[in-house]
Design a protein around this motif. Structure first.
Motif, PDB file in Angstrom:
ATOM      1  N   THR A  68       0.859  -1.189   0.000  1.00  0.00           N
ATOM      2  CA  THR A  68       0.000   0.000   0.000  1.00  0.00           C
ATOM      3  C   THR A  68       0.890   1.233   0.000  1.00  0.00           C
ATOM      4  N   THR A  69       0.346   2.335  -0.506  1.00  0.00           N
ATOM      5  CA  THR A  69       1.142   3.554  -0.652  1.00  0.00           C
ATOM      6  C   THR A  69       0.380   4.756  -0.124  1.00  0.00           C
ATOM      7  N   LEU A  70       1.133   5.712   0.399  1.00  0.00           N
ATOM      8  CA  LEU A  70       0.580   6.979   0.870  1.00  0.00           C
ATOM      9  C   LEU A  70       1.472   8.104   0.367  1.00  0.00           C
ATOM     10  N   PRO A  71       0.966   9.037  -0.450  1.00  0.00           N
ATOM     11  CA  PRO A  71       1.789  10.131  -0.964  1.00  0.00           C
ATOM     12  C   PRO A  71       2.261  11.060   0.162  1.00  0.00           C
ATOM     13  N   ILE A  72       3.518  11.482   0.107  1.00  0.00           N
ATOM     14  CA  ILE A  72       4.079  12.380   1.119  1.00  0.00           C
ATOM     15  C   ILE A  72       4.440  13.731   0.517  1.00  0.00           C
ATOM     16  N   GLN A  73       5.365  13.757  -0.441  1.00  0.00           N
ATOM     17  CA  GLN A  73       5.796  15.007  -1.064  1.00  0.00           C
ATOM     18  C   GLN A  73       6.229  14.746  -2.496  1.00  0.00           C
ATOM     19  N   THR A  74       6.173  15.778  -3.319  1.00  0.00           N
ATOM     20  CA  THR A  74       6.737  15.725  -4.662  1.00  0.00           C
ATOM     21  C   THR A  74       7.418  17.051  -4.965  1.00  0.00           C
ATOM     22  N   HIS A  75       8.597  16.991  -5.601  1.00  0.00           N
ATOM     23  CA  HIS A  75       9.347  18.189  -5.978  1.00  0.00           C
ATOM     24  C   HIS A  75       9.961  17.976  -7.351  1.00  0.00           C
ATOM     25  N   ILE A  76      10.243  19.076  -8.035  1.00  0.00           N
ATOM     26  CA  ILE A  76      10.852  19.038  -9.361  1.00  0.00           C
ATOM     27  C   ILE A  76      12.354  19.265  -9.225  1.00  0.00           C
ATOM     28  N   ALA A  77      13.153  18.357  -9.771  1.00  0.00           N
ATOM     29  CA  ALA A  77      14.604  18.474  -9.725  1.00  0.00           C
ATOM     30  C   ALA A  77      15.087  19.504 -10.737  1.00  0.00           C
ATOM     31  N   PRO A  78      16.316  20.009 -10.576  1.00  0.00           N
ATOM     32  CA  PRO A  78      16.843  21.001 -11.524  1.00  0.00           C
ATOM     33  C   PRO A  78      16.850  20.516 -12.972  1.00  0.00           C
ATOM     34  N   ASP A  79      16.959  19.197 -13.212  1.00  0.00           N
ATOM     35  CA  ASP A  79      16.974  18.688 -14.578  1.00  0.00           C
ATOM     36  C   ASP A  79      15.579  18.402 -15.116  1.00  0.00           C
ATOM     37  N   GLY A  80      14.532  18.775 -14.357  1.00  0.00           N
ATOM     38  CA  GLY A  80      13.167  18.581 -14.809  1.00  0.00           C
ATOM     39  C   GLY A  80      12.540  17.280 -14.372  1.00  0.00           C
ATOM     40  N   ALA A  81      13.315  16.374 -13.777  1.00  0.00           N
ATOM     41  CA  ALA A  81      12.748  15.121 -13.281  1.00  0.00           C
ATOM     42  C   ALA A  81      11.823  15.397 -12.096  1.00  0.00           C
ATOM     43  N   ILE A  82      10.869  14.513 -11.897  1.00  0.00           N
ATOM     44  CA  ILE A  82       9.896  14.653 -10.819  1.00  0.00           C
ATOM     45  C   ILE A  82      10.213  13.611  -9.754  1.00  0.00           C
ATOM     46  N   PHE A  83      10.434  14.068  -8.528  1.00  0.00           N
ATOM     47  CA  PHE A  83      10.738  13.154  -7.438  1.00  0.00           C
ATOM     48  C   PHE A  83       9.538  13.051  -6.502  1.00  0.00           C
ATOM     49  N   ALA A  84       9.307  11.848  -6.030  1.00  0.00           N
ATOM     50  CA  ALA A  84       8.164  11.589  -5.156  1.00  0.00           C
ATOM     51  C   ALA A  84       8.626  10.840  -3.922  1.00  0.00           C
ATOM     52  N   GLU A  85       8.145  11.296  -2.792  1.00  0.00           N
ATOM     53  CA  GLU A  85       8.385  10.590  -1.534  1.00  0.00           C
ATOM     54  C   GLU A  85       7.081   9.909  -1.138  1.00  0.00           C
ATOM     55  N   VAL A  86       7.176   8.606  -0.838  1.00  0.00           N
ATOM     56  CA  VAL A  86       5.989   7.789  -0.602  1.00  0.00           C
ATOM     57  C   VAL A  86       6.201   6.935   0.634  1.00  0.00           C
ATOM     58  N   ASP A  87       5.158   6.846   1.455  1.00  0.00           N
ATOM     59  CA  ASP A  87       5.150   5.932   2.598  1.00  0.00           C
ATOM     60  C   ASP A  87       4.552   4.617   2.109  1.00  0.00           C
ATOM     61  N   VAL A  88       5.380   3.571   2.049  1.00  0.00           N
ATOM     62  CA  VAL A  88       4.956   2.269   1.520  1.00  0.00           C
ATOM     63  C   VAL A  88       4.902   1.261   2.664  1.00  0.00           C
ATOM     64  N   THR A  89       3.857   0.454   2.672  1.00  0.00           N
ATOM     65  CA  THR A  89       3.733  -0.604   3.677  1.00  0.00           C
ATOM     66  C   THR A  89       3.624  -1.948   2.984  1.00  0.00           C
ATOM     67  N   HIS A  90       4.472  -2.879   3.389  1.00  0.00           N
ATOM     68  CA  HIS A  90       4.336  -4.276   2.966  1.00  0.00           C
ATOM     69  C   HIS A  90       4.989  -5.155   4.018  1.00  0.00           C
ATOM     70  N   HIS A  91       4.564  -6.393   4.088  1.00  0.00           N
ATOM     71  CA  HIS A  91       5.028  -7.322   5.112  1.00  0.00           C
ATOM     72  C   HIS A  91       4.842  -6.743   6.516  1.00  0.00           C
ATOM     73  N   ASN A  92       3.737  -5.991   6.670  1.00  0.00           N
ATOM     74  CA  ASN A  92       3.377  -5.396   7.966  1.00  0.00           C
ATOM     75  C   ASN A  92       4.446  -4.448   8.510  1.00  0.00           C
ATOM     76  N   LEU A  93       5.177  -3.792   7.613  1.00  0.00           N
ATOM     77  CA  LEU A  93       6.223  -2.876   8.038  1.00  0.00           C
ATOM     78  C   LEU A  93       6.228  -1.649   7.130  1.00  0.00           C
ATOM     79  N   ALA A  94       6.404  -0.468   7.736  1.00  0.00           N
ATOM     80  CA  ALA A  94       6.471   0.774   6.968  1.00  0.00           C
ATOM     81  C   ALA A  94       7.834   0.910   6.305  1.00  0.00           C
ATOM     82  N   HIS A  95       7.838   1.505   5.112  1.00  0.00           N
ATOM     83  CA  HIS A  95       9.059   1.747   4.351  1.00  0.00           C
ATOM     84  C   HIS A  95       9.029   3.170   3.800  1.00  0.00           C
TER      85      HIS A  95
END
Length: 493
Positions: A68-95
């Protein structure tokens, strides 16, 4: 009858949806909505609505089949790439996961740290990105990691103890910053202290900066901004009962230049409700926004401005068109326009309320409303358009993502809404348009995927009015009795 027209769905997105077996439910809901709309009134007028479809849509490809996923933040890098920070849960543990999407919107790579919850990221010079996360495996430990932005290779990792985050994914606050010398700064709190954890760009530990805020040991540091002289401004909530919002200015040596305490007006109890938000103008003036509890037990939302020495320049309450304590707005997101004006997104009686305040004196330039729920993100494109987003409750403990686009004058342009449940979003603006981080609905036995969608920010800005009681997509009637364009995203056809 209301007629909906749609552009063809991209083939790649269609394959993704078929593989995840998510088309059937969304289609059934959509056709049920049309059926309900057609029976509202025999005399209902026909309206053709152009949908606001994404330019691209890609999922964060995770090796685990069930997560499962939960969106946290997104920012644009200087080269135009899009970075995303996500709270992911699997095997009963947060990642804590960090993903890169290329400038064309395609997925590039993803890395995660087991037993951690993410708390923000920022870009370093030289093509690197720094992330911060709370360790769930070591008490009061904060993980700081630096990755190569192009390849995702881990450059270095450090663990700092003696602090914890007050970060909440529902709020668009900043816990990570990079100072004028390229050093990493991570904001945390330790009992009654604000703590700035510091490392050089190559990972060498630097002395932390500390400021004692309250002896009651319950402060909550919520935001940090680097200052041009190498110092930083940090802010957050003081004591839960009567502590107000406390802002501290550190110089480049870590010495405290000033401490500002905001307790609210005469009707305020000084109890901070949620975080306060912080931004700094190019001239070093500091702008803050937050909500304090009133004597009636409701919110007292305001914006205030300090000069670089900490002197108060002005304080402005947010408009309360309802006129009562029970209708007081609460701040949900905040940013500065390029000219330094404050843009404040608040929750007001079940709607988004977006207010623009003049940088010079805090005067209300415009005050716009649109149907919404709990705001959690605010972004601005280079053409001046503004995207206000968050989620709405739809019953049964479920939420639905919703974002409303405004132009630079506060006029509503378009609405972006997922009709499926269990969705939230975060957004960022750039010259390329909107980058919207969300997730698919939770599917039993499968979980949910993080999605990065890109939308244009220069489409038609002509508001559609519906006088036929068409409300099948939820409560879309804003406080000013007008409605924005409705649209269906590409995975809902």
């Amino acid at each position: 009858m209301i007629v909906q027209t749609f552009a063809p769905e991209p083939a790649a997105d269609r394959r993704l949806l078929l593989n995840n077996q998510r088309v059937g439910t969304g289609s059934m809901k959509y056709f049920c909505v049309l059926l309900a709309a057609s029976t509202l009134s025999a005399n209902a007028r026909t309206e053709t609505i152009a949908p606001w479809l994404p330019l691209s849509s890609a999922s964060m490809q995770h090796p685990e089949p069930v997560h499962t996923t939960l969106p946290i933040q997104t920012h644009i890098a200087p080269d135009g790439a899009i970075f995303a920070e996500v709270d992911v849960t699997h095997h009963n543990l947060a990642h804590a996961a960090l993903a890169r999407f290329n400038a064309d919107g395609s997925f590039a790579w993803m890395h995660e740290v087991a037993g951690s919850t993410p708390a923000g990221f920022a870009f370093l010079d030289g093509g690197h990105v720094v992330t911060a996360a709370t360790s769930l495996l070591t008490l009061n430990a904060i993980n700081v990691r630096v990755y190569d932005t192009a390849t995702g290779a881990l450059t270095w990792v450090r663990e700092a103890t003696g602090g914890r985050f007050a970060f909440d994914e529902r709020n668009d606050t900043k816990q990570v910053a990079v100072d004028a010398n390229g050093n990493v700064m991570v904001l945390s709190n330790d009992g009654g202290d604000y703590v700035v954890i510091r490392h050089t760009a190559d990972g060498t530990a630097l002395p932390s900066w500390r400021a004692r805020i309250d002896n009651a040991n319950n402060v909550r540091a919520s935001g940090i901004v680097a200052m041009p002289d190498g110092g930083a401004i940090v802010t957050g909530g003081g004591a839960i009962s009567g502590g107000g919002f406390v802002t501290v200015r550190f110089d480049a040596q870590g010495d405290v230049v000033f401490t500002d305490v905001e307790l609210g007006g005469k009707n305020s109890l000084g109890n901070p409700l949620g975080p306060d938000y912080i931004a700094v103008n190019a001239d070093g003036n500091v702008m803050l926004a937050g909500t304090l509890e009133t004597q009636g037990g409701t919110g007292h939302a305001q914006v205030w401005k300090l000069d670089p020495s900490g002197a108060r320049l002005w304080t402005q309450l947010l408009p309360n068109p309802g006129g009562t304590l029970s209708t007081s707005p609460s701040v949900g997101a905040f940013l500065l326009a390029p000219n330094g004006d404050a843009l404040v997104l608040s929750k007001f009686v079940g709607s988004y309320r977006l207010v623009r305040l003049a940088a010079a004196n805090g005067a209300v330039i415009w005050d716009a409303a649109a149907s919404g729920g709990s705001p959690s993100t605010l972004a601005q494109a280079e053409n001046g358009r503004i995207l206000a987003g968050g989620y709405v409750l739809i019953g049964g403990g479920q939420v639905r993502a919703r974002a409303v686009e405004f132009d630079a004058t506060g006029a509503k342009c378009r609405i972006m809404e997922d009709i499926k449940p269990y969705l939230k979003l975060k957004a960022n603006g750039s010259a390329a348009g909107w980058s919207v981080l969300t997730s698919n609905p939770l599917v039993a036995g499968v979980g949910s995927d993080a999605l990065m969608r890109r939308y244009n920010a220069d489409g038609p800005c002509t508001e559609k009015l519906f006088g036929d009681g068409f409300e099948a997509f939820g409560s879309l009637q804003p406080a000013d009795q007008t409605q924005p364009i409705m649209s269906i995203a590409d995975d809902q056809q």
